[in-house]
Write a protein that holds these residues in place. Structure first.
Motif, mmCIF file in Angstrom:
data_model
loop_
_atom_site.group_PDB
_atom_site.id
_atom_site.type_symbol
_atom_site.label_atom_id
_atom_site.label_comp_id
_atom_site.label_asym_id
_atom_site.label_seq_id
_atom_site.Cartn_x
_atom_site.Cartn_y
_atom_site.Cartn_z
ATOM 1 N N GLU A 37 1.272 -1.455 0.155
ATOM 2 C CA GLU A 37 -0.202 -0.043 -0.013
ATOM 3 C C GLU A 37 0.483 1.254 -0.087
ATOM 4 N N THR A 41 1.243 3.421 -2.653
ATOM 5 C CA THR A 41 0.922 5.548 -2.756
ATOM 6 C C THR A 41 2.043 6.463 -3.622
ATOM 7 N N ASP A 44 3.228 5.934 -7.325
ATOM 8 C CA ASP A 44 1.512 5.843 -7.807
ATOM 9 C C ASP A 44 1.071 5.344 -9.095
ATOM 10 N N ASN A 174 -1.955 12.580 -1.922
ATOM 11 C CA ASN A 174 -1.901 10.849 -1.730
ATOM 12 C C ASN A 174 -1.093 11.366 -1.042
ATOM 13 N N LEU A 178 -0.461 10.814 3.066
ATOM 14 C CA LEU A 178 0.125 9.349 3.864
ATOM 15 C C LEU A 178 1.314 9.573 4.908
ATOM 16 N N LYS A 192 -8.531 5.873 3.274
ATOM 17 C CA LYS A 192 -7.080 6.174 2.132
ATOM 18 C C LYS A 192 -5.958 4.797 2.594
ATOM 19 N N PHE A 193 -5.611 4.429 3.921
ATOM 20 C CA PHE A 193 -4.602 3.732 3.783
ATOM 21 C C PHE A 193 -5.582 2.619 4.803
#
Length: 297
Positions: A37, A41, A44, A174, A178, A192-193
């Motif tokens: 993950e 991110t 991309d 993103n 993060l 999202k995460f």
């Protein structure tokens, strides 16, 4: 089994850790789904992590060894090394280059053509803006000066920081989101995460997670004490204050292991070894030094 007791200092330190601290980050990265993950991110693009490489200490008998925070193998055969750094106290670009070289060297089979050398991506995550250009992520490319064209030699370096927040474009947004999880202990973002939030929550909000981090911290402190002891013995042997055999025995090492590590840490060999003797000759040589024989004219 009796409940293990930890010092107040250990507990206090464990309660203050965030993923930007390498002790916690290294533990969290044991989770393959979290790594997948996180890397997807930052790159991309969707990637598949097939292995989180468990042995992250890379030795170098003729130079400096390194301990990596997180090393992953992708489905396409590329290695991704993710590092976290809180303080701006070194030449970090040189660190990135060195780490990438060791990863490629360690994981490329002997005898293969350079075209088959393992590709390496280094993602360097910092608490500070390493280039000072007010961007949350930087991609450093290899460019031909005369033509401006980018050339790919299998090494990719990406720098991410947790200081700059930029929500222009999907990637910047993103990455900024993060990084919020890296620097704030209470921040979660399961929408999202989900994997990063799941693992982080286990370490910071459960008794089991806290216990594991306390064990990790105590192990690190024990390791630091051992490193300090080695430095003391290396210096004493270098200065001729004690014998190699004694120092090695005290550190539970063989003489050969002791001398190899001593050289790798850039200490000078004792005089008797520098004159071509072997470990078996140590006592004889020192005895001759203290009681030299005299020859008659």
């Amino acid at each position: 089994m009796a409940k293990k007791k930890y010092s107040n200092s250990t507990v206090s330190t464990a309660k203050g850790l965030v993923p930007m601290d390498d002790a916690l980050f290294q533990e969290m990265c044991e989770d393959k789904e979290l790594c997948e993950e996180m890397i997807s991110t930052i790159l991309d693009e969707k990637v598949k992590v097939i292995e989180v490489v468990p042995q992250r200490s890379i030795g170098n008998i003729k130079g400096r060894a390194v301990r990596l925070d997180c090393l992953c193998l992708l489905e396409n055969g590329t290695y991704v090394n993710v590092e976290v750094q809180k303080t701006d106290n070194d030449d970090h670009e040189a660190r990135v280059r060195y780490n990438a070289a060791l990863v490629a060297t360690r994981n490329t089979p002997k005898g293969v053509k350079f075209a088959m050398a393992k590709k390496v991506i280094v993602i360097f995550i910092t608490r500070f803006d390493i280039f000072g250009e007010d961007l949350p992520i930087y991609h450093v490319d290899r460019v031909v000066r005369e033509t401006g064209k980018v050339r790919d030699n299998g090494f990719t370096e990406i720098y991410v920081n947790a200081t700059v927040k930029n929500y222009v474009g999907t990637l910047n947004t993103n990455v900024s989101n993060l990084m919020d999880l890296f620097v704030d202990r209470t921040t979660m973002n399961p929408e999202k995460f989900p994997n990063f939030s799941r693992v982080k929550n286990w370490y910071v909000n459960t008794k089991e997670g806290m216990t594991k981090m306390c064990d990790k911290l105590e192990s690190l402190m024990q390791e630091e004490r051992k490193i300090t002891a080695k430095k003391i013995f290396f210096k004493a042997v270098q200065d001729g204050a004690i014998q190699v055999a004694y120092a090695a025995r005290e550190l539970d090492m063989t003489v050969e292991e002791f001398l190899t590590e001593m050289v790798s840490e850039e200490y000078k060999l004792p005089k008797w070894l520098s004159q071509g003797n072997t470990a078996k000759d140590e006592e004889t040589f020192q005895s001759e030094e203290e009681n030299p024989t005299c020859e008659e004219d």
